[in-house]
Write a protein that holds these residues in place. Structure first.
Motif, PDB file in Angstrom:
ATOM      1  N   MET A   1      39.668  10.252  52.977  1.00 15.93           N
ATOM      2  CA  MET A   1      38.267  10.525  53.144  1.00 15.93           C
ATOM      3  C   MET A   1      37.737  10.068  52.140  1.00 15.93           C
ATOM      4  O   MET A   1      37.863  10.363  50.725  1.00 15.93           O
ATOM      5  N   ILE A   2      36.638   9.450  52.511  1.00 12.00           N
ATOM      6  CA  ILE A   2      34.951   9.398  51.569  1.00 12.00           C
ATOM      7  C   ILE A   2      34.297  10.112  52.314  1.00 12.00           C
ATOM      8  O   ILE A   2      33.723  10.597  53.055  1.00 12.00           O
ATOM      9  N   GLY A   3      33.582  10.282  50.475  1.00 12.91           N
ATOM     10  CA  GLY A   3      32.658  10.973  50.943  1.00 12.91           C
ATOM     11  C   GLY A   3      31.329  10.308  50.870  1.00 12.91           C
ATOM     12  O   GLY A   3      30.939   9.772  49.630  1.00 12.91           O
ATOM     13  N   VAL A   4      30.381  10.704  51.207  1.00 16.54           N
ATOM     14  CA  VAL A   4      28.508  10.476  50.860  1.00 16.54           C
ATOM     15  C   VAL A   4      28.051  11.517  50.483  1.00 16.54           C
ATOM     16  O   VAL A   4      27.474  12.550  51.256  1.00 16.54           O
ATOM     17  N   ALA A   5      26.957  11.573  49.561  1.00 21.86           N
ATOM     18  CA  ALA A   5      26.175  12.169  49.842  1.00 21.86           C
ATOM     19  C   ALA A   5      24.328  11.784  49.267  1.00 21.86           C
ATOM     20  O   ALA A   5      24.957  10.250  48.711  1.00 21.86           O
ATOM     21  N   VAL A   6      23.554  12.487  50.092  1.00 24.76           N
ATOM     22  CA  VAL A   6      22.431  11.954  49.924  1.00 24.76           C
ATOM     23  C   VAL A   6      21.475  13.379  49.251  1.00 24.76           C
ATOM     24  O   VAL A   6      21.532  14.215  50.149  1.00 24.76           O
ATOM     25  N   PRO A   7      20.838  13.147  47.916  1.00 25.68           N
ATOM     26  CA  PRO A   7      19.923  14.365  47.781  1.00 25.68           C
ATOM     27  C   PRO A   7      18.845  14.090  48.166  1.00 25.68           C
ATOM     28  O   PRO A   7      18.317  13.032  48.752  1.00 25.68           O
ATOM     29  N   ALA A   8      18.209  15.580  48.815  1.00 21.93           N
ATOM     30  CA  ALA A   8      17.358  15.005  49.682  1.00 21.93           C
ATOM     31  C   ALA A   8      15.727  16.537  49.326  1.00 21.93           C
ATOM     32  O   ALA A   8      16.341  17.860  49.063  1.00 21.93           O
ATOM     33  N   HIS A   9      15.016  16.000  49.184  1.00 21.11           N
ATOM     34  CA  HIS A   9      13.624  16.970  48.743  1.00 21.11           C
ATOM     35  C   HIS A   9      12.159  17.141  49.550  1.00 21.11           C
ATOM     36  O   HIS A   9      12.345  15.854  49.414  1.00 21.11           O
ATOM     37  N   ASN A  10      12.401  17.880  50.691  1.00 23.47           N
ATOM     38  CA  ASN A  10      11.236  17.224  51.698  1.00 23.47           C
ATOM     39  C   ASN A  10      11.260  15.645  51.945  1.00 23.47           C
ATOM     40  O   ASN A  10      10.335  14.731  51.957  1.00 23.47           O
ATOM     41  N   GLU A  11      12.949  15.641  52.065  1.00 26.71           N
ATOM     42  CA  GLU A  11      11.713  13.671  53.285  1.00 26.71           C
ATOM     43  C   GLU A  11      12.502  13.581  54.250  1.00 26.71           C
ATOM     44  O   GLU A  11      13.317  12.198  55.266  1.00 26.71           O
ATOM     45  N   GLU A  12      11.731  14.418  55.570  1.00 26.30           N
ATOM     46  CA  GLU A  12      11.254  14.393  56.553  1.00 26.30           C
ATOM     47  C   GLU A  12      11.031  13.399  57.027  1.00 26.30           C
ATOM     48  O   GLU A  12      11.539  12.798  58.239  1.00 26.30           O
ATOM     49  N   ALA A  13      10.279  12.343  56.542  1.00 22.04           N
ATOM     50  CA  ALA A  13       9.470  10.934  56.843  1.00 22.04           C
ATOM     51  C   ALA A  13      10.593   9.887  56.858  1.00 22.04           C
ATOM     52  O   ALA A  13      10.575   9.372  57.556  1.00 22.04           O
ATOM     53  N   ALA A  14      11.578   9.823  56.104  1.00 25.01           N
ATOM     54  CA  ALA A  14      12.713   8.898  55.727  1.00 25.01           C
ATOM     55  C   ALA A  14      14.068   9.628  56.281  1.00 25.01           C
ATOM     56  O   ALA A  14      15.078   8.483  56.353  1.00 25.01           O
ATOM     57  N   LEU A  15      14.228  10.321  56.343  1.00 27.49           N
ATOM     58  CA  LEU A  15      15.979  10.931  56.379  1.00 27.49           C
ATOM     59  C   LEU A  15      16.546   9.863  57.898  1.00 27.49           C
ATOM     60  O   LEU A  15      17.714   9.643  57.514  1.00 27.49           O
ATOM     61  N   ALA A  16      15.943  10.494  59.110  1.00 20.45           N
ATOM     62  CA  ALA A  16      16.317   9.835  60.353  1.00 20.45           C
ATOM     63  C   ALA A  16      16.962   8.371  59.365  1.00 20.45           C
ATOM     64  O   ALA A  16      18.055   8.303  60.458  1.00 20.45           O
ATOM     65  N   ARG A  17      16.006   7.604  59.041  1.00 22.49           N
ATOM     66  CA  ARG A  17      16.609   6.226  59.310  1.00 22.49           C
ATOM     67  C   ARG A  17      17.696   6.157  58.098  1.00 22.49           C
ATOM     68  O   ARG A  17      18.547   4.974  58.505  1.00 22.49           O
ATOM     69  N   CYS A  18      17.565   7.242  57.447  1.00 23.35           N
ATOM     70  CA  CYS A  18      18.527   6.773  56.229  1.00 23.35           C
ATOM     71  C   CYS A  18      20.324   7.021  56.914  1.00 23.35           C
ATOM     72  O   CYS A  18      21.076   6.769  56.716  1.00 23.35           O
ATOM     73  N   LEU A  19      20.364   8.155  57.565  1.00 22.04           N
ATOM     74  CA  LEU A  19      21.070   8.497  58.543  1.00 22.04           C
ATOM     75  C   LEU A  19      21.826   8.126  59.421  1.00 22.04           C
ATOM     76  O   LEU A  19      23.229   7.723  59.110  1.00 22.04           O
ATOM     77  N   ALA A  20      20.895   7.712  59.957  1.00 20.86           N
ATOM     78  CA  ALA A  20      21.718   6.335  61.253  1.00 20.86           C
ATOM     79  C   ALA A  20      21.771   4.935  60.478  1.00 20.86           C
ATOM     80  O   ALA A  20      22.366   5.001  61.307  1.00 20.86           O
ATOM     81  N   ALA A  21      21.443   4.914  59.356  1.00 20.02           N
ATOM     82  CA  ALA A  21      22.550   3.464  58.587  1.00 20.02           C
ATOM     83  C   ALA A  21      23.725   3.455  57.999  1.00 20.02           C
ATOM     84  O   ALA A  21      24.878   2.944  58.417  1.00 20.02           O
ATOM     85  N   LEU A  22      23.608   5.268  57.462  1.00 13.57           N
ATOM     86  CA  LEU A  22      24.862   5.663  57.094  1.00 13.57           C
ATOM     87  C   LEU A  22      25.943   5.944  58.109  1.00 13.57           C
ATOM     88  O   LEU A  22      27.456   5.399  58.191  1.00 13.57           O
ATOM     89  N   GLN A  23      25.466   5.891  59.262  1.00 15.31           N
ATOM     90  CA  GLN A  23      26.671   6.703  60.331  1.00 15.31           C
ATOM     91  C   GLN A  23      27.265   5.189  61.116  1.00 15.31           C
ATOM     92  O   GLN A  23      28.293   4.664  61.139  1.00 15.31           O
ATOM     93  N   ARG A  24      26.076   3.849  60.496  1.00 14.21           N
ATOM     94  CA  ARG A  24      26.773   2.635  61.194  1.00 14.21           C
ATOM     95  C   ARG A  24      27.708   2.365  60.210  1.00 14.21           C
ATOM     96  O   ARG A  24      28.682   1.675  60.290  1.00 14.21           O
ATOM     97  N   ALA A  25      27.254   2.355  59.099  1.00 14.93           N
ATOM     98  CA  ALA A  25      28.604   2.386  57.382  1.00 14.93           C
ATOM     99  C   ALA A  25      29.052   2.917  58.175  1.00 14.93           C
ATOM    100  O   ALA A  25      30.896   2.383  57.320  1.00 14.93           O
ATOM    101  N   ALA A  26      29.925   4.528  58.073  1.00 15.05           N
ATOM    102  CA  ALA A  26      30.603   5.227  58.186  1.00 15.05           C
ATOM    103  C   ALA A  26      31.566   4.833  59.515  1.00 15.05           C
ATOM    104  O   ALA A  26      32.769   5.011  59.721  1.00 15.05           O
ATOM    105  N   ARG A  27      30.629   3.471  61.034  1.00 19.09           N
ATOM    106  CA  ARG A  27      31.608   3.134  62.148  1.00 19.09           C
ATOM    107  C   ARG A  27      32.318   2.194  61.827  1.00 19.09           C
ATOM    108  O   ARG A  27      33.044   1.338  63.203  1.00 19.09           O
ATOM    109  N   HIS A  28      32.527   1.057  60.692  1.00 20.29           N
ATOM    110  CA  HIS A  28      32.083   0.299  60.401  1.00 20.29           C
ATOM    111  C   HIS A  28      34.016  -0.190  60.945  1.00 20.29           C
ATOM    112  O   HIS A  28      35.265   0.818  60.154  1.00 20.29           O
ATOM    113  N   ALA A  29      34.611  -0.898  61.197  1.00 20.00           N
ATOM    114  CA  ALA A  29      35.567  -2.026  61.921  1.00 20.00           C
ATOM    115  C   ALA A  29      36.063  -1.499  60.570  1.00 20.00           C
ATOM    116  O   ALA A  29      38.184  -1.304  60.075  1.00 20.00           O
TER     117      ALA A  29
END
Length: 202
Positions: A1-29
């Motif tokens: 398994m590969i693990g990805v950690a993202v520290p966040a302190h009150n990041e609601e303005a940017a977090l959704a974009r960050c996670l969407a990018a990570l999910q694309r990377a996690a699905r790479h063929a």
């Protein structure tokens, strides 16, 4: 398994974009369906960051530290406990490339214990033109660079453990980890291929 950690302190303005990018990377063929566990370390959050992670289907770990070193450390420990063989780190104000994890693992397969990647700043509006020009004059986005960014860092589980993990530092925790890795004789790839876009916020 590969693990990805993202520290966040009150990041609601940017977090959704960050996670969407990570999910694309996690699905790479090229990952060949190897499981990827994404973990947001919610450090003293009082905003909607936890809800954003839940809506994205991403694991959240709440800590009360207000310390990025402790947050990264807690994330790494949780991922190691879950069985991660490779740990990747980025920041909540950053967006990784679709092949980010693939690029890190190519270096691991070639013998690297850790990978230090570069970043591209996507918005200089908070700074003067002088700040930007000075940064660009000194930044070397080429293989063999010596830049260290918590927003673009990967390390194998064994090397991370040998180095003692992240120190509980309020800043430069990424630099300290790389120095500790070097002290143990770890092979570090200083590569331009794992790409991350990040902000220039203070």
């Amino acid at each position: 398994m590969i693990g990805v950690a993202v520290p966040a302190h009150n990041e609601e303005a940017a977090l959704a974009r960050c996670l969407a990018a990570l999910q694309r990377a996690a699905r790479h063929a090229e990952l060949q369906a190897e499981p990827v566990m994404l973990l947001v370390v919610l450090d003293s959050c009082t905003d909607g960051s936890a809800a954003i992670a839940r809506r994205a289907g991403v694991h959240g770990l709440a800590v009360q530290a207000r310390n990025v070193g402790l947050a990264r450390q807690a994330g790494a420990q949780a991922l190691l406990a879950a069985g991660a063989r490779w740990l990747a780190f980025t920041d909540a104000d950053s967006e990784v490339a679709d092949d980010w994890l693939v690029a890190q693992l190519r270096h691991q397969q070639a013998g690297a214990d850790a990978v230090c990647g570069c970043v591209t700043v996507d918005d200089w509006s908070l700074h003067t033109a002088q700040v930007r020009s000075r940064y660009e004059a000194h930044y070397r986005a080429i293989d063999g660079h010596r830049h260290i960014h918590g927003a673009n860092l990967g390390v194998c589980a064994q090397a991370y453990r040998r180095a003692g993990g992240f120190r509980p530092l309020a800043c430069s925790e990424d630099v300290a980890l790389v120095q500790d890795l070097q002290a143990t004789g770890a092979h570090i790839a200083w590569s331009v291929t794992p790409q991350v876009r990040t902000s220039a916020r203070r």
